[in-house]
Scaffold this active site. Structure first.
Site, PDB file in Angstrom:
ATOM      1  CD  GLU A  57      78.758  40.876  71.653  1.00 25.46           C
ATOM      2  OE1 GLU A  57      77.960  40.028  71.219  1.00 25.46           O
ATOM      3  OE2 GLU A  57      78.847  41.150  72.858  1.00 25.46           O
ATOM      4  CE1 TYR A  98      73.515  41.391  70.894  1.00 19.72           C
ATOM      5  CE2 TYR A  98      75.242  40.610  69.409  1.00 19.72           C
ATOM      6  CZ  TYR A  98      74.736  40.780  70.688  1.00 19.72           C
ATOM      7  OH  TYR A  98      75.468  40.355  71.755  1.00 19.72           O
ATOM      8  CB  CYS A 128      64.973  34.741  87.150  1.00 20.89           C
ATOM      9  SG  CYS A 128      64.949  36.059  85.914  1.00 20.89           S
ATOM     10  CG  ASP A 169      71.533  38.208  72.026  1.00 18.68           C
ATOM     11  OD1 ASP A 169      70.614  38.447  72.848  1.00 18.68           O
ATOM     12  OD2 ASP A 169      72.559  37.571  72.335  1.00 18.68           O
TER      13      ASP A 169
END
Ligand code: ADE
Length: 359
Positions: A35, A118, A201, A136
């Site tokens: 990350e 985050y 999507c 994020d």
């Protein structure tokens, strides 16, 4: 309103999640390293760095104990070096205060150096299954579009409000998958540059931006402040096979890394020669090099450069500047990628390019 995204999002993730090295195993150390790397660097670029970092420093104890120069060298090419310095500080806290075991607690993770909301959310949810959001830029984009929200996503208040909304719908059993699915949709479907792939999507059925035809207008980001431009003249001072490098100050931009000597402003040949002589060195030849540019988050360097060959004299090393075998820098001295265009002239390649050229 957001509740309806949970099921379709998780089903989509089950079939479409990319196979990525840090997803092989959800150990908090691996999640954390990935990350942090992914914060400013593309997934494809991160992959080789992640593998190399994990092989060199396989656990939090190894990271906590790593000598700084070796650590910076491992990070060379990723940029934003404070990320890895903070990681080492955090590793030292995990070792010192938690016996080398990451705390399964959002607030405790958040209190570690370099870990913001985050990252604490990503580690908490992916490694420990905590129902905490990890919002994020990807997630902000996806949700601004689903909600057709024109609010400025760079505002902390807008981000916090979205975090609260997301927190309410995180499924108890699959918190990490849910957060990663939102990130993944943002990375490969609801993409930042170029056309969103709305027909693929799983959220288009409830996406307000899609139904209103305003996907390309969102998200809204207030104009960022312009970067400060700095002009610099970079010198390759060479004597035989040796070149001069110096260590940067321990604070500020590229703190503690090594660099090619450089001066403020664009200097002409005569000015450079005068400067080199004023250092007590004896220039033999000077060769102007091509200009180059490097962009940091707040500053942009516009560089010009010269290669100056020097006669061997006594005491060439100076306060803060010393001569090394050009090949040595590859192994020993972390030089930031900002100098890559000039490092080329010393028969070494640096940073990201090193990987692209060698793979
Ligand atoms: N970007 C940020 N975090 C990520 C993750 N865990 N997987 C893929 N891309 C990411």
């Amino acid at each position: 309103m957001l509740e309806q995204i949970v099921k379709p999002l998780l089903s989509w993730y089950d079939g479409h999640a990319r196979i990525l090295p840090w997803r092989e195993d959800n150990h908090p150390y691996r999640v954390w390293v990935s990350e942090i790397m992914l914060q400013q660097t593309r997934v494809e670029a991160v992959k080789p760095f992640f593998e190399r970092f994990l092989s060199a420093l396989p656990d939090v104890d190894a990271l906590a104990a790593c000598p700084e120069d070796d650590l910076l060298k491992l990070w060379e090419g990723l940029g934003y070096y404070n990320r890895v310095r903070n990681m080492q500080k955090a590793a030292q806290v995990v070792v010192g205060e938690y016996g080398g075991v990451f705390p399964a607690d959002y607030e405790k993770l958040l209190a570690l150096p370099g870990i913001g909301r985050y990252t604490a959310g990503a580690i908490g949810s992916i490694a420990f299954g905590l129902q905490v959001p990890a919002v994020d830029g990807n997630v902000l984009r996806v949700l601004s579009r689903v909600k057709a929200s024109y609010e400025d996503i760079l505002k902390q208040s807008v981000k916090s409000a979205l975090e609260q909304e997301v927190k309410k719908i995180i499924p108890a059993k699959r918190a990490g998958d849910f957060n990663q699915a939102l990130i993944e949709i943002g990375a490969i479907v609801c993409v930042p540059n170029g056309k969103a792939r709305c027909p693929e999507c799983p959220l288009s059925f409830c996406c307000r931006a899609f139904s209103e035809g305003i996907v390309d207008e969102l998200p809204k980001k207030k104009e960022k402040k312009e970067r400060r431009v700095e002009e610099r003249t970079v010198l390759i001072l060479r004597e035989g096979d040796r070149v001069a490098i110096r260590k940067r100050p321990s604070k500020g931009l590229l703190a503690g890394l090594y660099e090619l000597p450089n001066l403020n402003g664009y200097l002409g040949e005569e000015e450079v020669l005068d400067h080199v002589k004023s250092m007590g060195l004896s220039p033999l030849r000077i060769l102007p090099l091509a200009g180059a540019k490097h962009i940091f988050s707040h500053v942009e360097w516009r560089m010009t450069g010269y290669a100056v060959s020097l006669e061997e004299t006594e005491d060439m090393d100076q306060e803060g500047m010393f001569f090394i075998d050009a090949k040595e820098t590859e192994k020993k001295y972390p030089i930031p990628a900002a100098f890559a265009a000039y490092a080329r002239y010393m028969d070494i390649v640096l940073g990201q390019e090193k990987y692209e050229e060698r793979q």
